[in-house]
Design an enzyme around this catalytic site. Structure first.
Site, mmCIF file in Angstrom:
data_model
loop_
_atom_site.group_PDB
_atom_site.id
_atom_site.type_symbol
_atom_site.label_atom_id
_atom_site.label_comp_id
_atom_site.label_asym_id
_atom_site.label_seq_id
_atom_site.Cartn_x
_atom_site.Cartn_y
_atom_site.Cartn_z
ATOM 1 N N LYS A 186 0.821 -1.216 0.000
ATOM 2 C CA LYS A 186 0.000 0.000 0.000
ATOM 3 C C LYS A 186 0.855 1.267 0.000
ATOM 4 O O LYS A 186 0.471 2.273 -0.580
ATOM 5 C CB LYS A 186 -0.921 -0.008 1.206
ATOM 6 C CG LYS A 186 -2.072 -1.011 1.080
ATOM 7 C CD LYS A 186 -2.970 -0.900 2.305
ATOM 8 C CE LYS A 186 -3.751 -2.164 2.569
ATOM 9 N NZ LYS A 186 -4.898 -2.328 1.701
ATOM 10 N N GLU A 246 -3.396 7.161 8.217
ATOM 11 C CA GLU A 246 -4.168 8.094 7.406
ATOM 12 C C GLU A 246 -5.422 8.536 8.133
ATOM 13 O O GLU A 246 -5.838 7.907 9.115
ATOM 14 C CB GLU A 246 -4.476 7.505 6.020
ATOM 15 C CG GLU A 246 -5.280 6.247 6.006
ATOM 16 C CD GLU A 246 -5.460 5.655 4.604
ATOM 17 O OE1 GLU A 246 -4.576 5.799 3.748
ATOM 18 O OE2 GLU A 246 -6.496 5.023 4.393
ATOM 19 N N HIS A 288 -14.790 -5.125 7.258
ATOM 20 C CA HIS A 288 -14.100 -4.512 6.122
ATOM 21 C C HIS A 288 -14.086 -5.411 4.894
ATOM 22 O O HIS A 288 -13.260 -5.244 4.000
ATOM 23 C CB HIS A 288 -12.654 -4.133 6.468
ATOM 24 C CG HIS A 288 -12.560 -3.140 7.583
ATOM 25 N ND1 HIS A 288 -13.077 -1.882 7.496
ATOM 26 C CD2 HIS A 288 -12.022 -3.241 8.817
ATOM 27 C CE1 HIS A 288 -12.846 -1.240 8.618
ATOM 28 N NE2 HIS A 288 -12.216 -2.047 9.447
ATOM 29 N N ARG A 292 -5.739 -7.957 -10.052
ATOM 30 C CA ARG A 292 -6.291 -9.277 -10.391
ATOM 31 C C ARG A 292 -7.763 -9.128 -10.786
ATOM 32 O O ARG A 292 -8.324 -8.040 -10.669
ATOM 33 C CB ARG A 292 -6.225 -10.175 -9.160
ATOM 34 C CG ARG A 292 -6.940 -9.522 -7.992
ATOM 35 C CD ARG A 292 -7.120 -10.436 -6.810
ATOM 36 N NE ARG A 292 -7.244 -9.703 -5.568
ATOM 37 C CZ ARG A 292 -8.332 -9.147 -5.102
ATOM 38 N NH1 ARG A 292 -9.459 -9.198 -5.803
ATOM 39 N NH2 ARG A 292 -8.349 -8.488 -3.953
HETATM 40 P P1 ADP Z 1 -7.750 -4.167 2.415
HETATM 41 O O1 ADP Z 1 -6.594 -4.269 1.481
HETATM 42 O O2 ADP Z 1 -7.502 -4.845 3.707
HETATM 43 O O3 ADP Z 1 -9.047 -4.522 1.766
HETATM 44 P P2 ADP Z 1 -8.360 -1.335 2.095
HETATM 45 O O4 ADP Z 1 -7.364 -0.252 2.190
HETATM 46 O O5 ADP Z 1 -8.877 -1.684 0.739
HETATM 47 O O6 ADP Z 1 -7.797 -2.629 2.843
HETATM 48 O O7 ADP Z 1 -9.592 -0.979 3.019
HETATM 49 C C1 ADP Z 1 -10.644 -1.878 3.242
HETATM 50 C C2 ADP Z 1 -11.862 -1.131 3.760
HETATM 51 O O8 ADP Z 1 -11.545 -0.410 4.959
HETATM 52 C C3 ADP Z 1 -12.408 -0.077 2.807
HETATM 53 O O9 ADP Z 1 -13.298 -0.628 1.897
HETATM 54 C C4 ADP Z 1 -13.092 0.874 3.756
HETATM 55 O O10 ADP Z 1 -14.332 0.337 4.123
HETATM 56 C C5 ADP Z 1 -12.196 0.833 4.991
HETATM 57 N N1 ADP Z 1 -11.213 1.936 4.969
HETATM 58 C C6 ADP Z 1 -9.976 1.915 4.434
HETATM 59 N N2 ADP Z 1 -9.357 3.102 4.592
HETATM 60 C C7 ADP Z 1 -10.198 3.901 5.253
HETATM 61 C C8 ADP Z 1 -10.141 5.275 5.730
HETATM 62 N N3 ADP Z 1 -9.072 6.038 5.569
HETATM 63 N N4 ADP Z 1 -11.215 5.759 6.381
HETATM 64 C C9 ADP Z 1 -12.311 4.997 6.572
HETATM 65 N N5 ADP Z 1 -12.427 3.725 6.163
HETATM 66 C C10 ADP Z 1 -11.394 3.157 5.503
#
Ligand code: ADP
Length: 498
Positions: free
Chosen positions: A118, A202, A237, A294
């Protein structure tokens, strides 16, 4: 130009079948690999050839890249499609396949590596004016420094594992008092899950919508986006209900997000199908989250609204062909919604529910697509992801898609294991979902299984009371008729609960 004649699918379950179906339509032979428990699994039986690759735990079979490549060579396959999960986002695997003289149906190892982490993903896209969630795009290890950053960004903040995935290694911190404890937890969770304790910080977006853009890119520099998918209904999530298009985007924001996604793909010299995930706040500001390099679980909703077979496109790209579509020719037609069928108990915190599919009868009819990898009588293996399939409905508009999906869920007969289907029905008929304006808090805000259960219990009590009333009063013509109506309608209603 290369022509792929035989594909080994390095996966199992619904996605293996889904890929093999398209290959078969294209006149391409298919090779399955299977673990001990998957000897007679649907994907093993469907393929033209199938090879045993090891014991049931994925570490001893589906995750052993070398063995899978050996099988591909032995079977004279030209290419390997990794599906999702397992080796699909493993840069070394992509490179090993290519080095073995085979075609990897997916991006290069380099693109996977850039986007798989990330932090490096954020650093890569930062140069292209892609909006990022406020915070720092670098690994932080020192706790004092981390806390200072959190104060600067402003609470609430989110601590995220750099190597994270599947919602693991994320911790929300509401205020500075909580910080140390949550930081410790995030780091140890990241080490445990990914063998890498790097985290970054973040801003936590408080009412976030998860909206992602599907992209496809060929090896000649052409990249198009296939619009968005709204995936805000999540538990832990992780997504459960997805739809396309999103009802909250304006054409202008859709276009801007699409252009950003194309730029993200270009920033890492991407080829293949990929998904650029964004988080969208209340005011519809959007921020880049990550790119999944993917084919994505929820790709069918995009296929239904665009008419494009994404797997076919992936195969053509791997062969070196140019994209079959141009951006200006792409149009959204209709609306599609998907519910993931996971062997989980929604009433019990979505814990996996293993067992045997005693009954498994699929719905049918206009606008219904089912991508699954199970059959009636099959025991759901405990070794893999609990998702056994996907039920997708397509309608002329959102309301029609909701109606079709509701009807299909009611027709779906599953017994022996609990699934997320009744939960899916709850979601798509909830006023917040119907309004189109909801965010990732949907499940925590609206899904109260205990209350649901109480109302079911009281409904059952009413049925019992009506029944005893009926039996007592069966001498009286008037009472009988009334009670019978009550009993019948209550039973009729309850019949749908499985
Ligand atoms: P992963 O790779 O574990 O799926 P992501 O970065 O895609 O992680 O985040 C998964 C979920 O977490 C997102 O779909 C959202 O619901 C929540 N999320 C991620 N970042 C944030 C943020 N900065 N603020 C609020 N919710 C977040």
């Amino acid at each position: 130009m290369l022509e792929i004649k035989k594909i080994l699918v390095a996966n199992r379950g619904e996605i293996a079948l889904r890929i093999m179906r398209t290959a078969r339509e294209m006149g391409i032979k298919t090779v399955a690999v299977y673990s001990e428990i998957d000897r007679t699994a649907p994907h093993t039986l469907y393929a033209d050839e199938a090879y045993f690759i090891g014991a049931s735990p994925s570490k001893e079979s589906y995750l052993i890249g070398e063995r899978i490549i050996e099988v591909a060579k032995k079977a004279n396959a030209d290419a390997i499609h990794p599906g999702y999960g397992f080796l699909s986002e493993n840069a070394e695997f992509s490179e090993a396949v290519t080095n073995a003289g085979l075609i990897f149906i997916g991006p290069s190892g380099e693109s996977i590596r850039t986007m798989g982490d990330k932090i490096s993903a954020k650093q890569t896209v930062e140069k292209y004016d892609i909006p990022l969630v406020p915070g720092v795009a670098r690994a932080v290890e020192d706790k004092t420094e981390a806390k200072q950053i959190a104060e600067q960004v402003g609470y609430p903040v989110l601590i995220k594992a750099s190597a994270g995935g599947g919602g693991k290694g994320m911790r929300v911190v509401e205020n500075s008092e909580e910080f140390d404890e949550q930081m410790n937890r995030a780091v140890s969770e990241a080490i445990q899950a990914f063998g890498n304790g790097a985290v970054f910080i973040e801003k936590f977006i408080t009412k976030p919508k998860h909206i992602e853009i599907q992209v496809v890119a060929d090896k000649h520099g052409n990249v198009v986006h296939l619009f968005e998918r709204e995936c805000s209904v999540q538990r832990r999530h992780q997504k459960v209900v997805e739809e396309a298009p999103s009802s909250c985007l304006t054409p202008e924001i859709r276009e801007a997000m699409g252009q950003c996604a194309v730029q993200v793909a270009k920033s890492c010299n991407y080829h293949g199908a990929g998904t650029v995930e964004f988080i969208v706040d209340e005011k519809l500001n959007f921020y880049f989250l990550e790119m999944n390099t993917r084919l994505q679980v929820e790709h069918p909703v995009t296929e239904l609204i665009t008419g494009i077979d994404i797997v076919k496109e992936m195969i053509h790209i791997a062969e070196g062909k140019e994209l079959s579509v141009k951006q200006e020719h792409l149009k959204i037609i209709g609306h599609a919604i998907e519910v993931r069928i996971c062997a989980e108990d929604p009433d019990n915190n979505f814990l996996p529910d293993v067992g045997t599919l005693q009954t498994y009868r699929r719905p049918q009819g206009n606008g219904i697509r089912i991508d699954d990898g199970v059959e009636e009588g099959m025991t759901i293996p405990i070794f893999y992801d609990p998702m056994i399939g996907k039920l997708i409905a397509y309608g002329e508009n959102r309301n029609e898609a909701i109606q079709k999906l509701t009807r299909a869920i009611d027709e779906f007969q599953i017994s022996g294991i609990k699934t997320t289907l009744p939960f899916g029905k709850f979601v798509i008929n909830h006023p917040a979902f119907k309004s189109g304006n909801f965010d990732t808090r949907f499940v925590s805000l609206y899904f109260k299984p205990d209350e649901e259960k109480k109302s079911t219990d009281s409904e059952n009590e009413k049925i019992a009371a009506a029944l005893s009333n009926y039996l007592l009063m069966s001498g009286s013509q008037k009472a009988t008729t009334q009670s019978q109506v009550a009993v019948n309608s209550a039973w009729q209603k309850n019949r749908k609960r499985f």
